[in-house]
Design an enzyme around this catalytic site. Structure first.
Site, PDB file in Angstrom:
ATOM      1  N   GLU A 120      28.394 -12.622  28.319  1.00  0.00           N
ATOM      2  CA  GLU A 120      29.013 -11.344  28.691  1.00  0.00           C
ATOM      3  C   GLU A 120      28.338 -10.867  29.971  1.00  0.00           C
ATOM      4  O   GLU A 120      27.423 -11.518  30.481  1.00  0.00           O
ATOM      5  CB  GLU A 120      28.869 -10.319  27.555  1.00  0.00           C
ATOM      6  N   HIS A 248      31.841   1.787  27.948  1.00  0.00           N
ATOM      7  CA  HIS A 248      32.312   0.405  27.989  1.00  0.00           C
ATOM      8  C   HIS A 248      33.420   0.362  29.041  1.00  0.00           C
ATOM      9  O   HIS A 248      34.325   1.195  29.015  1.00  0.00           O
ATOM     10  CB  HIS A 248      32.851  -0.035  26.631  1.00  0.00           C
ATOM     11  N   ARG A 294      27.287  -3.079  32.822  1.00  0.00           N
ATOM     12  CA  ARG A 294      28.359  -2.164  32.409  1.00  0.00           C
ATOM     13  C   ARG A 294      28.444  -0.864  33.191  1.00  0.00           C
ATOM     14  O   ARG A 294      29.523  -0.371  33.470  1.00  0.00           O
ATOM     15  CB  ARG A 294      28.133  -1.779  30.959  1.00  0.00           C
ATOM     16  N   HIS A 356      30.795   4.288  24.651  1.00  0.00           N
ATOM     17  CA  HIS A 356      30.612   3.131  23.776  1.00  0.00           C
ATOM     18  C   HIS A 356      29.287   3.157  23.025  1.00  0.00           C
ATOM     19  O   HIS A 356      29.244   2.844  21.841  1.00  0.00           O
ATOM     20  CB  HIS A 356      30.698   1.872  24.633  1.00  0.00           C
ATOM     21  N   ARG A 391      22.317  -0.518  28.378  1.00  0.00           N
ATOM     22  CA  ARG A 391      22.135  -1.631  27.438  1.00  0.00           C
ATOM     23  C   ARG A 391      22.827  -2.911  27.915  1.00  0.00           C
ATOM     24  O   ARG A 391      23.958  -2.866  28.397  1.00  0.00           O
ATOM     25  CB  ARG A 391      22.691  -1.232  26.074  1.00  0.00           C
TER      26      ARG A 391
HETATM   27  C1  SIN Z   1      32.042  -6.045  23.594  1.00  0.00           C
HETATM   28  O1  SIN Z   1      32.525  -6.888  22.864  1.00  0.00           O
HETATM   29  O2  SIN Z   1      32.339  -5.925  24.776  1.00  0.00           O
HETATM   30  C2  SIN Z   1      31.035  -5.093  23.021  1.00  0.00           C
HETATM   31  C3  SIN Z   1      29.762  -5.767  22.848  1.00  0.00           C
HETATM   32  C4  SIN Z   1      28.633  -4.805  22.983  1.00  0.00           C
HETATM   33  O3  SIN Z   1      28.836  -3.605  23.094  1.00  0.00           O
HETATM   34  O4  SIN Z   1      27.499  -5.263  23.029  1.00  0.00           O
END
Ligand code: SIN
Length: 524
Positions: A120, A248, A294, A356, A391
């Site tokens: 990610e 998010h 993020r 988020h 985070r």
């Molecule tokens: C996501 O799936 O984007 C959320 C994962 C997260 O907040 O760590």
């Protein structure tokens, strides 16, 4: 009316996401110890964990604790607590194996018979274990299955935390003021009967999740109203980093479905953000493009929306992945969008940033201990310092798991030195209000709290906005506190009271911090 029941337990845990459940599970290994696990919902699985899509960090190929640490520190914008990051990076992967995979039998997705690792934003390596796009559901339901079989865990659903039971505050003997302040239990409302249960416990664990519902738009489920943070704040417990509220970048923008998360793993697997002109805009804001941390991506999107005509940007999967891959890898997102008339194998998804995750919270040490004796806080309600100002993706489930284990080990080692407070030493709950709360007032107060937070304490903040936020929330808090005292207790009024208190904690922290870092971004 006084139908009060005093329950005596060794451990009281409030909250049933990964942190609360793993703590209960680990503590239940002490056969002579009884654990009371409480949720305010009728369904024990209703926690943020259930809705996590992306996954949980473990250790992928060519990865190491040092590499993970580096990524966490970069995402955290220089404000992480390195000691906490070391614990997470070193202990985390083994605990995923031992607790989740071996003990709880969570089935993560595999490729050619071995665990598959995804990536990610802001991760330098593929290191995230996942279950398609519903990883949290797999973890939460398996955990609950295991917990339900443990004889020394009693599960109490439909019970809402009113307040922590603390001494000297709730002591009958006023000379307790000469002793140190400590937590000795909690007052819980039985949502169905309206009666209050007083629970006395040796150790109390808050694992109530974050604060998402205090904002107009959030990926958090309805139950996340800041209950634990508010109770801790009322009890005078230390709270830190409360201004760091993470947005998010990609939640679905759609009239009929609010705030459905589109996992960051979609971008991790190659999807790209595009503006209304179809341009790849993220490189303008950061050389890492759509995979920047993020906070940066959320602000990039905010800026594009400000400059454009639409209220959203697009996430394009179809140009970067095959139809078959999209359907198999992201079945929940595919099906949810298709039901709303968006075929993501052919069309781009309209997305917006929404609240988020709360990176701040109750200040805890490496064992989850708060500043109040006997009180632990785990998971999103706590602040270990791992996340700093922002985070790193898929770190929240891991933090919940690691600190649940740390706290359980600490409690196991020290429980024999703790005693229950005597029942006759604490005040029983005093019922005051008798009126039935008017739901229309509760709804309007919630709207006021949420829009103040959204408009004044959002992605981009200013001193003027924050000053207004604090003034408005202080006014609302006084009014809601009076409202709470005037009416017969129910879950709605308790949630509203927690919501406004938590909102104020965040707004005050944001107003005090005049320096932008991570997800606290202030323009003047
Ligand atoms: C996501 O799936 O984007 C959320 C994962 C997260 O907040 O760590």
């Amino acid at each position: 009316m006084n139908n009060q029941k005093i329950l005596k337990k060794d451990i009281l845990i409030i909250g049933t996401g990964i942190a609360g459940c793993v703590a209960a599970l680990k503590l239940s290994e002490m056969k002579s110890v009884n654990v009371l696990l409480v949720t305010k919902d009728a369904d024990i699985t209703q926690a943020s964990t259930l809705y996590a899509q992306g996954g949980i960090i473990e250790r992928g190929p060519n990865d190491s604790a040092e590499k993970l640490k580096k990524d966490i520190l970069v995402a955290g914008d220089g404000l992480c607590n390195e000691k906490a990051v070391d614990i997470l990076a070193n202990e985390g992967p083994d605990l995923v194996q031992k607790i989740l995979i071996e003990n709880v039998r969570v089935q993560f997705s595999t490729k050619n018979g071995t665990l598959d690792y995804t990536k990610e934003a802001a991760h330098s390596k593929n290191r995230i274990l996942y279950k398609n796009d519903h990883s949290g559901q797999e973890i939460e339901t398996k955990l609950v299955e295991v917990i339900k079989k443990k004889k020394n865990i009693e599960i109490l659903t439909n019970c809402t935390l009113i307040d922590l039971l603390t001494l000297p505050h709730h002591a009958i003997d006023r000379r307790k003021v000469y002793e140190n302040q400590k937590c000795v239990g909690g007052y819980l409302l039985d949502n169905e009967t309206g009666n209050v249960k007083t629970v006395i416990a040796k150790k109390i664990i808050l694992a109530t999740g974050g604060i998402g519902q205090v904002f107009l738009r959030t990926t958090n489920p309805k139950v996340i109203t800041g209950d634990g943070l508010a109770a801790a704040s009322r009890a005078g417990v230390d709270i830190i980093n409360a201004e760091f509220v993470q947005f998010h970048p990609t939640s679905l923008f759609h009239r009929d479905l609010d705030n459905f998360l589109i996992s960051e793993s979609v971008r991790g697997e190659g999807a790209e953000l595009k503006n209304e002109k179809g341009e790849l805009f993220m490189k303008k804001y950061d050389k890492r493009g759509s995979l920047a941390p993020r906070d940066i991506v959320a602000r990039g999107i905010y800026q594009e929306i400000l400059m454009g005509r639409k209220e959203f940007v697009y996430l394009d999967l179809k140009s970067y992945m095959s139809k078959e891959y999209i359907i198999n890898r992201f079945p929940l997102i595919y099906k949810t969008c298709l039901d709303l008339g968006i075929d993501i194998t052919k069309e781009m998804i309209p997305v917006v940033p929404t609240v988020h995750y709360h990176c701040g919270g109750i200040k805890v040490d490496e064992f989850g201990k708060s500043s109040l004796e006997n009180l632990y806080a785990l998971g999103e309600v706590s602040c270990t310092g791992v996340h700093g100002a922002n985070r790193l993706a898929s770190n929240s489930l891991l933090e919940g798991l690691v600190w649940a284990n740390q706290a359980a080990e600490d409690i196991k080692a020290n429980l024999s030195n703790s005693n229950l407070v005597a029942e006759e030493d604490v005040k029983s709950w005093e019922y005051i209000g008798e009126k039935i709360a008017d739901l229309a007032l509760i709804k309007q107060d919630w709207m006021s709290v949420k829009s103040v937070m959204w408009n004044y304490v959002g992605i981009v903040r200013s001193q003027e906005r924050l000053e207004r936020a604090v003034l408005d929330l202080n006014y609302l808090k006084h009014r809601i506190e009076k409202f709470y005292r005037d009416v017969r207790l129910n879950k709605d009024i308790l949630e509203l009271r927690s919501g406004v208190q938590s909102a104020l904690v965040v707004a005050e922290a944001a107003k005090k911090n005049r320096e932008s870092s991570g997800c606290h971004y202030i323009i003047n």
